[in-house]
Design a protein around this motif. Structure first.
Motif, PDB file in Angstrom:
ATOM      1  N   ALA A 259     -47.855 -22.215  18.191  1.00  0.00           N
ATOM      2  CA  ALA A 259     -48.378 -23.101  19.230  1.00  0.00           C
ATOM      3  C   ALA A 259     -49.540 -22.440  19.969  1.00  0.00           C
ATOM      4  CB  ALA A 259     -47.265 -23.468  20.209  1.00  0.00           C
ATOM      5  N   ALA A 260     -49.399 -21.142  20.251  1.00  0.00           N
ATOM      6  CA  ALA A 260     -50.467 -20.423  20.947  1.00  0.00           C
ATOM      7  C   ALA A 260     -51.723 -20.361  20.092  1.00  0.00           C
ATOM      8  CB  ALA A 260     -49.987 -19.024  21.310  1.00  0.00           C
ATOM      9  N   ARG A 261     -51.539 -20.155  18.796  1.00  0.00           N
ATOM     10  CA  ARG A 261     -52.678 -20.097  17.883  1.00  0.00           C
ATOM     11  C   ARG A 261     -53.389 -21.457  17.817  1.00  0.00           C
ATOM     12  NH1 ARG A 261     -56.347 -16.727  15.529  1.00  0.00           N
ATOM     13  NH2 ARG A 261     -56.923 -17.422  13.445  1.00  0.00           N
ATOM     14  N   ALA A 262     -52.610 -22.522  17.721  1.00  0.00           N
ATOM     15  CA  ALA A 262     -53.201 -23.856  17.668  1.00  0.00           C
ATOM     16  C   ALA A 262     -53.974 -24.152  18.948  1.00  0.00           C
ATOM     17  CB  ALA A 262     -52.107 -24.898  17.459  1.00  0.00           C
ATOM     18  N   GLU A 263     -53.403 -23.783  20.089  1.00  0.00           N
ATOM     19  CA  GLU A 263     -54.060 -24.037  21.369  1.00  0.00           C
ATOM     20  C   GLU A 263     -55.355 -23.233  21.492  1.00  0.00           C
ATOM     21  OE1 GLU A 263     -55.122 -23.594  25.528  1.00  0.00           O
ATOM     22  OE2 GLU A 263     -54.316 -21.971  24.287  1.00  0.00           O
ATOM     23  N   GLN A 264     -55.334 -22.012  21.006  1.00  0.00           N
ATOM     24  CA  GLN A 264     -56.541 -21.174  21.037  1.00  0.00           C
ATOM     25  C   GLN A 264     -57.665 -21.791  20.209  1.00  0.00           C
ATOM     26  OE1 GLN A 264     -56.001 -17.131  19.592  1.00  0.00           O
ATOM     27  NE2 GLN A 264     -58.155 -17.038  19.011  1.00  0.00           N
ATOM     28  N   LEU A 265     -57.322 -22.284  19.017  1.00  0.00           N
ATOM     29  CA  LEU A 265     -58.329 -22.865  18.133  1.00  0.00           C
ATOM     30  C   LEU A 265     -58.870 -24.183  18.688  1.00  0.00           C
ATOM     31  CD1 LEU A 265     -56.653 -22.161  14.675  1.00  0.00           C
ATOM     32  CD2 LEU A 265     -58.647 -21.002  15.626  1.00  0.00           C
ATOM     33  N   VAL A 266     -57.969 -25.023  19.191  1.00  0.00           N
ATOM     34  CA  VAL A 266     -58.391 -26.310  19.738  1.00  0.00           C
ATOM     35  C   VAL A 266     -59.368 -26.107  20.891  1.00  0.00           C
ATOM     36  CG1 VAL A 266     -57.596 -28.310  21.061  1.00  0.00           C
ATOM     37  CG2 VAL A 266     -56.393 -27.625  18.979  1.00  0.00           C
ATOM     38  N   ASN A 267     -59.108 -25.092  21.714  1.00  0.00           N
ATOM     39  CA  ASN A 267     -59.949 -24.845  22.883  1.00  0.00           C
ATOM     40  C   ASN A 267     -61.055 -23.824  22.624  1.00  0.00           C
ATOM     41  OD1 ASN A 267     -58.670 -26.420  25.243  1.00  0.00           O
ATOM     42  ND2 ASN A 267     -56.908 -25.469  24.240  1.00  0.00           N
ATOM     43  N   ARG A 268     -61.146 -23.372  21.370  1.00  0.00           N
ATOM     44  CA  ARG A 268     -62.216 -22.466  20.945  1.00  0.00           C
ATOM     45  C   ARG A 268     -62.308 -21.220  21.840  1.00  0.00           C
ATOM     46  NH1 ARG A 268     -64.218 -27.410  21.184  1.00  0.00           N
ATOM     47  NH2 ARG A 268     -65.741 -26.950  22.820  1.00  0.00           N
ATOM     48  N   ARG A 269     -61.146 -20.671  22.165  1.00  0.00           N
ATOM     49  CA  ARG A 269     -61.107 -19.472  22.999  1.00  0.00           C
ATOM     50  C   ARG A 269     -61.094 -18.232  22.127  1.00  0.00           C
ATOM     51  NH1 ARG A 269     -56.884 -18.368  24.749  1.00  0.00           N
ATOM     52  NH2 ARG A 269     -55.416 -19.997  24.141  1.00  0.00           N
ATOM     53  N   PRO A 270     -61.801 -17.188  22.505  1.00  0.00           N
ATOM     54  CA  PRO A 270     -61.684 -15.929  21.774  1.00  0.00           C
ATOM     55  C   PRO A 270     -60.309 -15.322  22.014  1.00  0.00           C
ATOM     56  CG  PRO A 270     -62.951 -15.594  23.769  1.00  0.00           C
ATOM     57  CD  PRO A 270     -62.719 -17.076  23.652  1.00  0.00           C
ATOM     58  N   PRO A 271     -59.824 -14.528  21.081  1.00  0.00           N
ATOM     59  CA  PRO A 271     -58.509 -13.911  21.291  1.00  0.00           C
ATOM     60  C   PRO A 271     -58.544 -12.972  22.488  1.00  0.00           C
ATOM     61  CG  PRO A 271     -59.588 -13.004  19.338  1.00  0.00           C
ATOM     62  CD  PRO A 271     -60.415 -14.156  19.783  1.00  0.00           C
ATOM     63  N   ALA A 272     -57.518 -13.051  23.308  1.00  0.00           N
ATOM     64  CA  ALA A 272     -57.413 -12.201  24.490  1.00  0.00           C
ATOM     65  C   ALA A 272     -56.811 -10.854  24.092  1.00  0.00           C
ATOM     66  CB  ALA A 272     -56.538 -12.875  25.530  1.00  0.00           C
ATOM     67  N   PRO A 273     -57.056  -9.807  24.897  1.00  0.00           N
ATOM     68  CA  PRO A 273     -56.329  -8.549  24.656  1.00  0.00           C
ATOM     69  C   PRO A 273     -54.847  -8.850  24.594  1.00  0.00           C
ATOM     70  CG  PRO A 273     -58.011  -8.241  26.325  1.00  0.00           C
ATOM     71  CD  PRO A 273     -57.969  -9.722  26.035  1.00  0.00           C
ATOM     72  N   HIS A 274     -54.190  -8.266  23.628  1.00  0.00           N
ATOM     73  CA  HIS A 274     -52.843  -8.755  23.286  1.00  0.00           C
ATOM     74  C   HIS A 274     -51.895  -7.605  23.051  1.00  0.00           C
ATOM     75  CE1 HIS A 274     -49.730 -11.169  21.306  1.00  0.00           C
ATOM     76  NE2 HIS A 274     -49.709 -10.238  20.370  1.00  0.00           N
TER      77      HIS A 274
END
Length: 293
Positions: A259-274
Motif C-alpha cells: 500500500a505504501a509503495r502504491a501511494e508513493q507511485l501515485v503521488n510521484r514522491r521520491p523514496p524517503a530515508p527508510h
C-alpha cells in the motif's frame, strides 16, 4: 478452496536453493508432510545431501549452480527423463549483499544478479517448455521478497534483484495465460524468515566497510523476530494450492508495504530515508538496554 494435500500430494517438485533457509523448509514440508518427490537442487553439496539424508527417499539431491544455464538445462532433462512431469517448480535460490551501492564490487554485484535474477530465468527457461508440453496443471513459484515492493539503503543490489524477480514473474503470468497453458504462476514475498542469508551475504572490501557491517549486524539482530522456515513453507504452499499470485508469509507487514509503495507511485514522491519496522524495533530495544545500565 483446495488444500495443499489435495493439489500437491504425491507429485513431483523441483526446489532450488533447497539446502538451507526457506528452500530447506519447503523441501521438508513438500516431502515430509505432503509426500511429494522433491528434486532438491543447491550449489552446497553438503547441505543438500544432508537434507536428503534427513528426509529419505522422497528427496533426490542434485548439486547445481543456478548461475550456470547448462547445468540447469541438464537438471531439467534428467528430471523429465527419470521422473516425468514437474507439478511444482520453486525458484528459490538467492543471496544478499550489504554496503553502499558505490562501494559494492563488480564481482559482488554480478553474484547477486546471476543468482537472484538469472537463476530464476534459467529455471523458467529450462523447465517451462516441459511443463507446458505435459498438459496437466502445474505451478511455478519464484521467490521475491517484501523488498520487491519497497526500497532499503545499504542493500540495493538485493532489493533491485527482488524487484526484477517480481516483474519477471508478473510478465510470466501474462505469457502463460497468453499461450493458454494450465500453469499457475505465483510470486512469493516473504518477510523475515529464519535463514543464514544475512550471515553469508556479501560485504564490501573498500569504502564504508563499517556501514556495511553495521547493516549486517542490524539484520542479524532482528532475526529473533523471524518465523521459522517450516512455518513459512506451510504458509507458502497453502497459498500456492489456492492459486494466489502474491504469496506472503507476513500478511500485515507485506500488505502495508504494498500500500505504501502504491501511494508513493501515485503521488510521484521520491523514496524517503527508510528503516524497516524490524530495524526500528531493534534500535528501540538497544536504547532501552543502554538506559538501564
Amino acid at each position: 478452496m483446495p488444500t495443499a494435500r489435495e493439489v500437491f500430494a504425491g507429485g513431483l517438485a523441483v526446489v532450488t536453493g533447497a539446502g538451507a533457509g526457506i528452500g530447506a523448509g519447503l523441501t521438508r514440508h513438500l516431502a515430509g508432510d505432503l509426500g511429494m518427490t522433491v528434486i532438491a537442487a543447491d550449489v552446497d553439496a553438503e547441505a543438500v545431501h544432508r537434507i536428503a539424508g534427513e528426509l529419505g527417499r522422497h528427496v533426490v539431491p542434485h548439486v547445481v549452480d543456478v548461475r550456470d544455464p547448462d547445468a540447469v538445462d541438464r537438471l531439467a532433462r534428467h528430471v523429465e527423463e527419470e521422473f516425468g512431469p514437474v507439478r511444482l517448480l520453486i525458484n528459490n535460490a538467492g543471496v544478499e549483499q550489504f554496503g553502499y551501492l558505490w562501494d559494492v564490487s563488480p564481482t559482488n554485484w554480478q553474484r547477486v544478479v546471476e543468482v537472484n535474477i538469472s537463476g530464476v530465468f534459467h529455471g523458467i527457461r529450462a523447465f517451462l517448455p516441459g511443463m507446458i508440453a505435459a498438459g496437466g496443471r502445474s505451478h511455478v513459484l519464484s521467490l521475491a521478497s517484501i523488498g520487491a515492493v519497497t526500497s532499503l539503503p545499504l542493500q540495493a543490489p538485493y532489493i533491485m534483484s527482488k524487484h526484477a524477480v517480481l516483474a519477471m514473474t508478473e510478465c510470466l503470468h501474462q505469457e502463460v495465460a497468453e499461450v493458454g497453458a494450465d500453469i499457475v504462476v505465483s510470486a512469493v514475498l516473504p518477510g523475515l524468515v529464519e535463514s543464514d542469508i544475512f550471515r553469508s551475504a556479501g560485504g564490501v572490501e573498500s569504502g564504508d566497510v563499517a556501514a556495511a557491517e553495521e547493516q549486517r549486524r542490524t539484520m542479524l539482530a532482528i532475526r529473533e523476530q523471524a518465523i521459522s522456515a517450516d512455518e513459512a513453507a506451510e504458509a507458502i504452499v497453502a497459498q500456492a494450492a489456492r492459486g494466489e499470485f502474491y504469496i506472503v508469509t507476513h500478511p500485515e507487514l507485506v500488505h502495508a508495504a504494498m500500500a505504501a509503495r502504491a501511494e508513493q507511485l501515485v503521488n510521484r514522491r521520491p523514496p524517503a530515508p527508510h528503516r524497516s519496522r524490524f530495524a526500528a524495533a531493534e534500535q528501540a530495544r538497544r536504547r532501552m538496554r543502554r538506559q538501564s545500565r
